[in-house]
Design a protein around this motif. Sequence first.
Motif, mmCIF file in Angstrom:
data_model
loop_
_atom_site.group_PDB
_atom_site.id
_atom_site.type_symbol
_atom_site.label_atom_id
_atom_site.label_comp_id
_atom_site.label_asym_id
_atom_site.label_seq_id
_atom_site.Cartn_x
_atom_site.Cartn_y
_atom_site.Cartn_z
ATOM 1 N N GLN A 182 0.822 -1.221 0.000
ATOM 2 C CA GLN A 182 0.000 0.000 0.000
ATOM 3 C C GLN A 182 0.851 1.266 0.000
ATOM 4 N N TYR A 183 1.978 1.249 0.760
ATOM 5 C CA TYR A 183 2.754 2.483 0.936
ATOM 6 C C TYR A 183 4.140 2.424 0.295
ATOM 7 N N GLY A 184 4.518 1.284 -0.236
ATOM 8 C CA GLY A 184 5.813 1.154 -0.873
ATOM 9 C C GLY A 184 6.884 0.676 0.087
ATOM 10 N N THR A 185 7.931 0.058 -0.480
ATOM 11 C CA THR A 185 9.040 -0.456 0.328
ATOM 12 C C THR A 185 10.177 0.553 0.339
ATOM 13 N N PRO A 186 10.536 1.096 1.486
ATOM 14 C CA PRO A 186 11.650 2.061 1.539
ATOM 15 C C PRO A 186 12.965 1.385 1.165
ATOM 16 N N LEU A 187 13.775 2.112 0.382
ATOM 17 C CA LEU A 187 15.061 1.588 -0.064
ATOM 18 C C LEU A 187 16.232 2.259 0.634
ATOM 19 N N HIS A 188 15.954 3.383 1.326
ATOM 20 C CA HIS A 188 17.002 4.129 2.014
ATOM 21 C C HIS A 188 16.421 4.629 3.337
ATOM 22 N N PRO A 189 17.240 4.702 4.404
ATOM 23 C CA PRO A 189 16.724 5.151 5.706
ATOM 24 C C PRO A 189 15.992 6.489 5.658
ATOM 25 N N ASP A 190 16.435 7.425 4.795
ATOM 26 C CA ASP A 190 15.765 8.724 4.732
ATOM 27 C C ASP A 190 14.288 8.588 4.376
ATOM 28 N N GLU A 191 13.936 7.540 3.646
ATOM 29 C CA GLU A 191 12.551 7.343 3.233
ATOM 30 C C GLU A 191 11.647 6.944 4.403
ATOM 31 N N LEU A 192 12.240 6.487 5.505
ATOM 32 C CA LEU A 192 11.437 6.086 6.667
ATOM 33 C C LEU A 192 10.730 7.287 7.292
ATOM 34 N N ASN A 193 11.244 8.474 7.053
ATOM 35 C CA ASN A 193 10.626 9.669 7.633
ATOM 36 C C ASN A 193 9.227 9.916 7.100
ATOM 37 N N SER A 194 8.908 9.351 5.948
ATOM 38 C CA SER A 194 7.569 9.537 5.378
ATOM 39 C C SER A 194 6.683 8.319 5.616
ATOM 40 N N HIS A 195 7.140 7.383 6.426
ATOM 41 C CA HIS A 195 6.357 6.179 6.741
ATOM 42 C C HIS A 195 5.869 6.215 8.180
ATOM 43 N N ALA A 196 4.842 5.424 8.456
ATOM 44 C CA ALA A 196 4.343 5.265 9.826
ATOM 45 C C ALA A 196 5.316 4.380 10.591
ATOM 46 N N LEU A 262 4.325 -13.530 7.904
ATOM 47 C CA LEU A 262 3.461 -12.471 8.414
ATOM 48 C C LEU A 262 4.146 -11.111 8.345
ATOM 49 N N LEU A 263 5.485 -11.109 8.333
ATOM 50 C CA LEU A 263 6.265 -9.888 8.234
ATOM 51 C C LEU A 263 7.370 -10.076 7.200
ATOM 52 N N SER A 264 7.835 -8.955 6.665
ATOM 53 C CA SER A 264 8.943 -8.962 5.707
ATOM 54 C C SER A 264 9.994 -7.957 6.153
ATOM 55 N N THR A 265 11.241 -8.230 5.790
ATOM 56 C CA THR A 265 12.324 -7.298 6.098
ATOM 57 C C THR A 265 12.552 -6.355 4.919
ATOM 58 N N MET A 266 13.354 -5.338 5.154
ATOM 59 C CA MET A 266 13.671 -4.363 4.094
ATOM 60 C C MET A 266 15.045 -3.773 4.364
ATOM 61 N N MET A 267 15.625 -3.166 3.343
ATOM 62 C CA MET A 267 16.931 -2.505 3.462
ATOM 63 C C MET A 267 17.932 -3.383 4.214
ATOM 64 N N ASN A 268 18.116 -4.603 3.732
ATOM 65 C CA ASN A 268 18.958 -5.548 4.462
ATOM 66 C C ASN A 268 20.433 -5.178 4.438
ATOM 67 N N ASP A 269 20.810 -4.200 3.573
ATOM 68 C CA ASP A 269 22.200 -3.741 3.585
ATOM 69 C C ASP A 269 22.443 -2.669 4.645
ATOM 70 N N TRP A 270 21.366 -2.266 5.350
ATOM 71 C CA TRP A 270 21.471 -1.372 6.502
ATOM 72 C C TRP A 270 21.141 -2.186 7.751
ATOM 73 N N TYR A 271 21.857 -1.942 8.836
ATOM 74 C CA TYR A 271 21.612 -2.724 10.040
ATOM 75 C C TYR A 271 21.601 -1.814 11.262
ATOM 76 N N SER A 272 20.869 -2.243 12.256
ATOM 77 C CA SER A 272 20.849 -1.548 13.534
ATOM 78 C C SER A 272 21.951 -2.145 14.409
ATOM 79 N N PRO A 273 22.891 -1.342 14.908
ATOM 80 C CA PRO A 273 24.001 -1.881 15.704
ATOM 81 C C PRO A 273 23.490 -2.759 16.843
ATOM 82 N N PRO A 274 24.078 -3.929 17.012
ATOM 83 C CA PRO A 274 23.616 -4.825 18.079
ATOM 84 C C PRO A 274 23.798 -4.210 19.467
ATOM 85 N N ARG A 275 22.874 -4.543 20.365
ATOM 86 C CA ARG A 275 22.941 -4.044 21.735
ATOM 87 C C ARG A 275 23.242 -5.223 22.665
#
Length: 305
Positions: A182-196, A262-275
């Motif tokens: 419905q809203y498109g798959t973001p390809l870059h982190p900057d695009e997340l600013n326009s997503h819920a 039930l869920l899909s991942t995106m931007m797999n070349d970007w990662y959140s640093p492990p905690r």
Amino acid sequence: MQRCKNGMKLDDLRTLIAIAQHGSFRAAANALDIPPTTLSRRLQRLEETLGSQLVIRDSRNVALTPLGQNYFERCQPLLDELEATTTELIDTSNNNPRGALRISAPVGLLTYQLMPLFNQFLVQYPEITLSLNHLSNQHHDYSPEQYDVVFRVGHQPDSSFAAAKIGESQRTLVASSHYLAQYGTPLHPDELNSHARLATVPEFEWALTHTADSVSQETIWINSPVRMAIADLNSVKQAAIKGLGIACLPNYVVADALQQGLLSTMMNDWYSPPRPIYMLYQRLGYVPSYIRCFTDFMRDALTGK
């Protein structure tokens, strides 16, 4: 025979407690498995040590004097605690640890990783009990007086606890296929600013890192307004499954939903640093065997060491 510093013997104190509990010399002597004459001699010695009459006795009745009643009420819990501690140490020497563990842990970590191990531990050590009276994702002040063991995600401030790293929490961007269609798959982190965005409290900001080579890397922080913020990881996951937005959740939380589609991942070349995931426990003074037993079990189960 145990003797206190002032000369009072603990057997004499047990005599007074038995008389108060059973209401007669004969019943108290039977409970202590001693002759009535020994019981009378011990009571007399206790009264002489304290310089006060503790029991009123006649041919029919036995009653405590006001001083005796006060002394009994104050000493009984102390003696019970002493005997319980002694029993615990004896059990420890016989490889039978027992005790009540007070634990604090984040809800999501408990649900998806810790609880199955807690169940295994309780089966293996039936004389140890667990009390999880504080479940929270929030960092807060805690002390050995409050908890015996604390589990937390993220770097921890210095405290009176020892900190053992027992794992890492790696986060993944996920959304439902319905939302992405419905809203498109973001390809870059900057695009997340326009997503819920669906955030977990207190993780309102997301850090996404891209490694171009072995030397250079780029990190982008996402801090746009969130559509929903919840302090429960599972609730955030369910909101993402319902198509309400994009979430950034630990791998162990979303593994089943990803496997089921039930869920899909995106931007797999970007990662959140492990905690880091830490187990905090008392490090100063005497540490009871049941706490050592628990921390050793959890460290072995989670790190394989």
